[in-house]
Design an enzyme around this catalytic site. Structure first.
Site, PDB file in Angstrom:
ATOM      1  N   SER A  48       0.895  -1.025  -0.054  1.00 31.09           N
ATOM      2  CA  SER A  48       0.064   0.164   0.184  1.00 31.09           C
ATOM      3  C   SER A  48       0.927   0.987   0.039  1.00 31.09           C
ATOM      4  O   SER A  48       2.111   1.239   0.419  1.00 31.09           O
ATOM      5  CB  SER A  48      -0.960   0.042   1.198  1.00 31.09           C
ATOM      6  OG  SER A  48      -1.476   1.283   1.459  1.00 31.09           O
ATOM      7  N   TYR A  93      -2.472  -1.113  10.379  1.00 31.88           N
ATOM      8  CA  TYR A  93      -2.231  -1.357   9.165  1.00 31.88           C
ATOM      9  C   TYR A  93      -1.135  -0.848   8.428  1.00 31.88           C
ATOM     10  O   TYR A  93      -0.295  -1.640   7.468  1.00 31.88           O
ATOM     11  CB  TYR A  93      -3.630  -0.760   8.328  1.00 31.88           C
ATOM     12  CG  TYR A  93      -3.793  -0.868   6.797  1.00 31.88           C
ATOM     13  CD1 TYR A  93      -4.359  -2.008   6.339  1.00 31.88           C
ATOM     14  CD2 TYR A  93      -3.447   0.019   6.106  1.00 31.88           C
ATOM     15  CE1 TYR A  93      -4.652  -1.965   4.908  1.00 31.88           C
ATOM     16  CE2 TYR A  93      -3.479   0.023   4.781  1.00 31.88           C
ATOM     17  CZ  TYR A  93      -4.218  -1.225   3.959  1.00 31.88           C
ATOM     18  OH  TYR A  93      -4.192  -1.291   2.922  1.00 31.88           O
TER      19      TYR A  93
HETATM   20  P1  NAD Z   1     -11.396  -6.101  -0.044  1.00 32.57           P
HETATM   21  O1  NAD Z   1     -11.987  -5.959   1.008  1.00 32.57           O
HETATM   22  O2  NAD Z   1     -12.277  -5.963  -1.175  1.00 32.57           O
HETATM   23  O3  NAD Z   1     -10.631  -7.394  -0.260  1.00 32.57           O
HETATM   24  C1  NAD Z   1      -9.727  -8.201   0.810  1.00 32.57           C
HETATM   25  C2  NAD Z   1      -9.779  -9.371   0.495  1.00 32.57           C
HETATM   26  O4  NAD Z   1      -8.943 -10.115   1.661  1.00 32.57           O
HETATM   27  C3  NAD Z   1     -11.106  -9.931   0.479  1.00 32.57           C
HETATM   28  O5  NAD Z   1     -11.240 -11.060  -0.464  1.00 32.57           O
HETATM   29  C4  NAD Z   1     -11.062 -10.822   1.722  1.00 32.57           C
HETATM   30  O6  NAD Z   1     -11.819 -12.129   1.697  1.00 32.57           O
HETATM   31  C5  NAD Z   1      -9.521 -11.088   2.001  1.00 32.57           C
HETATM   32  N1  NAD Z   1      -9.170 -11.651   3.228  1.00 32.57           N
HETATM   33  C6  NAD Z   1      -9.393 -11.011   4.401  1.00 32.57           C
HETATM   34  N2  NAD Z   1      -8.963 -11.675   5.429  1.00 32.57           N
HETATM   35  C7  NAD Z   1      -8.587 -12.904   5.035  1.00 32.57           C
HETATM   36  C8  NAD Z   1      -7.969 -13.974   5.611  1.00 32.57           C
HETATM   37  N3  NAD Z   1      -7.555 -14.392   6.697  1.00 32.57           N
HETATM   38  N4  NAD Z   1      -7.491 -15.061   4.544  1.00 32.57           N
HETATM   39  C9  NAD Z   1      -7.911 -15.072   3.472  1.00 32.57           C
HETATM   40  N5  NAD Z   1      -8.347 -14.007   2.879  1.00 32.57           N
HETATM   41  C10 NAD Z   1      -8.872 -12.926   3.662  1.00 32.57           C
HETATM   42  O7  NAD Z   1     -10.266  -4.887  -0.165  1.00 32.57           O
HETATM   43  P2  NAD Z   1      -8.990  -4.575  -1.312  1.00 32.57           P
HETATM   44  O8  NAD Z   1      -9.179  -3.214  -1.478  1.00 32.57           O
HETATM   45  O9  NAD Z   1      -9.323  -5.343  -2.876  1.00 32.57           O
HETATM   46  O10 NAD Z   1      -7.716  -5.110  -0.754  1.00 32.57           O
HETATM   47  C11 NAD Z   1      -6.957  -6.028  -1.263  1.00 32.57           C
HETATM   48  C12 NAD Z   1      -5.517  -5.673  -0.828  1.00 32.57           C
HETATM   49  O11 NAD Z   1      -5.198  -4.512  -1.417  1.00 32.57           O
HETATM   50  C13 NAD Z   1      -5.307  -5.750   0.532  1.00 32.57           C
HETATM   51  O12 NAD Z   1      -4.117  -6.170   1.152  1.00 32.57           O
HETATM   52  C14 NAD Z   1      -5.223  -4.267   1.043  1.00 32.57           C
HETATM   53  O13 NAD Z   1      -4.258  -3.694   2.201  1.00 32.57           O
HETATM   54  C15 NAD Z   1      -4.604  -3.570  -0.342  1.00 32.57           C
HETATM   55  N6  NAD Z   1      -4.847  -2.225  -0.731  1.00 32.57           N
HETATM   56  C16 NAD Z   1      -5.948  -1.737  -0.953  1.00 32.57           C
HETATM   57  C17 NAD Z   1      -6.069  -0.470  -1.485  1.00 32.57           C
HETATM   58  C18 NAD Z   1      -7.510   0.162  -1.557  1.00 32.57           C
HETATM   59  O14 NAD Z   1      -7.406   1.511  -1.703  1.00 32.57           O
HETATM   60  N7  NAD Z   1      -8.396  -0.596  -1.949  1.00 32.57           N
HETATM   61  C19 NAD Z   1      -5.189   0.365  -1.227  1.00 32.57           C
HETATM   62  C20 NAD Z   1      -3.721  -0.154  -0.856  1.00 32.57           C
HETATM   63  C21 NAD Z   1      -3.715  -1.643  -0.469  1.00 32.57           C
END
Ligand code: NAD
Length: 269
Positions: free
Chosen positions: A154, A167
């Site tokens: 991130s 986080y």
């Molecule tokens: P999201 O909530 O849509 O997806 C998160 C995913 O992680 C889901 O599929 C959930 O089922 C899975 N998950 C959570 N706990 C879990 C576990 N114990 N075992 C297996 N799977 C698990 O959110 P997203 O935005 O798609 O996030 C995906 C990744 O991207 C994350 O690592 C998040 O930190 C990172 N990220 C997202 C953003 C953003 O702006 N959306 C920015 C930077 C980083």
């Protein structure tokens, strides 16, 4: 136009592949020819929907439930993928969550949950992937590398984030974890790279974009002036996993519309 099959015949595991960024990564890798294990923690229906989208367009995929913070479940997930597809070529460590709180009010449970899924989960999955890559070695007709690991980080691996210290600490940890294993695994022709998304429109940050007022406030932090879409990250992941990125290891690519460029300084030179 059909996507070039740059990952043809390769098997990939996408953790958290049922939602948001992971969903887009799973679909993008499948479009590039990879066979995909769509990992999910709880949402069976969402994972099956991703599998259906991939199969409907002629790809190969199956869903597998696993909590990435549980060692036995991670080992079972890799054993299942290897049984089904013969091996694993690509791991995308995408699963992650937030448990936000002011620092002084943060519970140990909130801290441990985020660290165990966002950081320890990447350790457990990467270790299983690396063991399989080393055991199998390189298969030249499939890929120039013996294996690829992509770590979803991130912008908060470098931008401090009050109210989200668990986080930000987890993502800072992912950065150094990624670089350290990249250094250790490079002699085995294994590449390890990070992706640092900025604000991508997914369920994880819904309060930041669901109203026009919230979205406008968010756009103040994004010089490129649009919120990112999961597909922006999916395309990058497919490219990083391909041989087009074969000389890239141990570094993080930011996909953030300039969020990490200290936008607050734009008018204060
Ligand atoms: P999201 O909530 O849509 O997806 C998160 C995913 O992680 C889901 O599929 C959930 O089922 C899975 N998950 C959570 N706990 C879990 C576990 N114990 N075992 C297996 N799977 C698990 O959110 P997203 O935005 O798609 O996030 C995906 C990744 O991207 C994350 O690592 C998040 O930190 C990172 N990220 C997202 C953003 C953003 O702006 N959306 C920015 C930077 C980083």
């Amino acid at each position: 136009m059909k996507t070039p099959q740059k990952l043809k015949g390769q098997a990939a595991i996408i953790t958290g592949g049922d939602s948001g960024i992971g969903r887009a990564v799973a679909i993008a890798l499948a479009e590039a020819g990879a066979k995909v294990l769509v990992n999910f923690a709880h949402n069976h229906d969402a994972a099956y929907e991703v599998v259906k989208i991939i199969k409907d367009t002629g790809g190969k995929a199956f869903a597998h439930q696993c909590d990435v913070s549980k060692e036995d479940e991670v080992k079972a997930m890799f054993a299942t993928a290897i049984k089904k597809y013969g091996t694993v070529d690509i791991l995308v460590n995408n699963a992650g969550l937030q448990k936000d709180s002011k620092f002084v009010d943060m519970t140990l449970e909130q801290w441990n949950t985020v660290i165990s899924i966002n950081l320890t989960g990447q350790f457990l999955c990467s270790r299983e992937a690396a063991k399989e890559f080393i055991k199998r070695g390189m298969v030249k007709k499939r890929s120039a590398a013996a294996g690829k690991i992509i770590c979803m980080s991130s912008v908060h691996e470098i931008i401090p984030w009050a109210g989200h210290v668990n986080y930000a600490a987890s993502k800072g940890g992912v950065s150094m974890f990624m670089k350290s294993i990249a250094q250790e695994l490079a002699p085995h022709q294994i590449r390890v790279v990070g992706i640092a998304p900025g604000a991508i429109q997914t369920p994880i940050n819904k309060p930041a974009w669901e109203t026009p007022a919230a979205l406008n406030k968010l756009l103040d932090l994004i010089p490129y002036n649009r919120i990112g879409q999961p597909g922006d990250v999916g395309k990058l992941a497919a490219w990083l996993a391909s041989d087009d990125a074969d000389y890239i290891t141990g570094t993080t690519i930011f996909v953030d519309g300039g969020m990490a460029l200290y936008p607050g300084f734009a008018d204060n030179g």
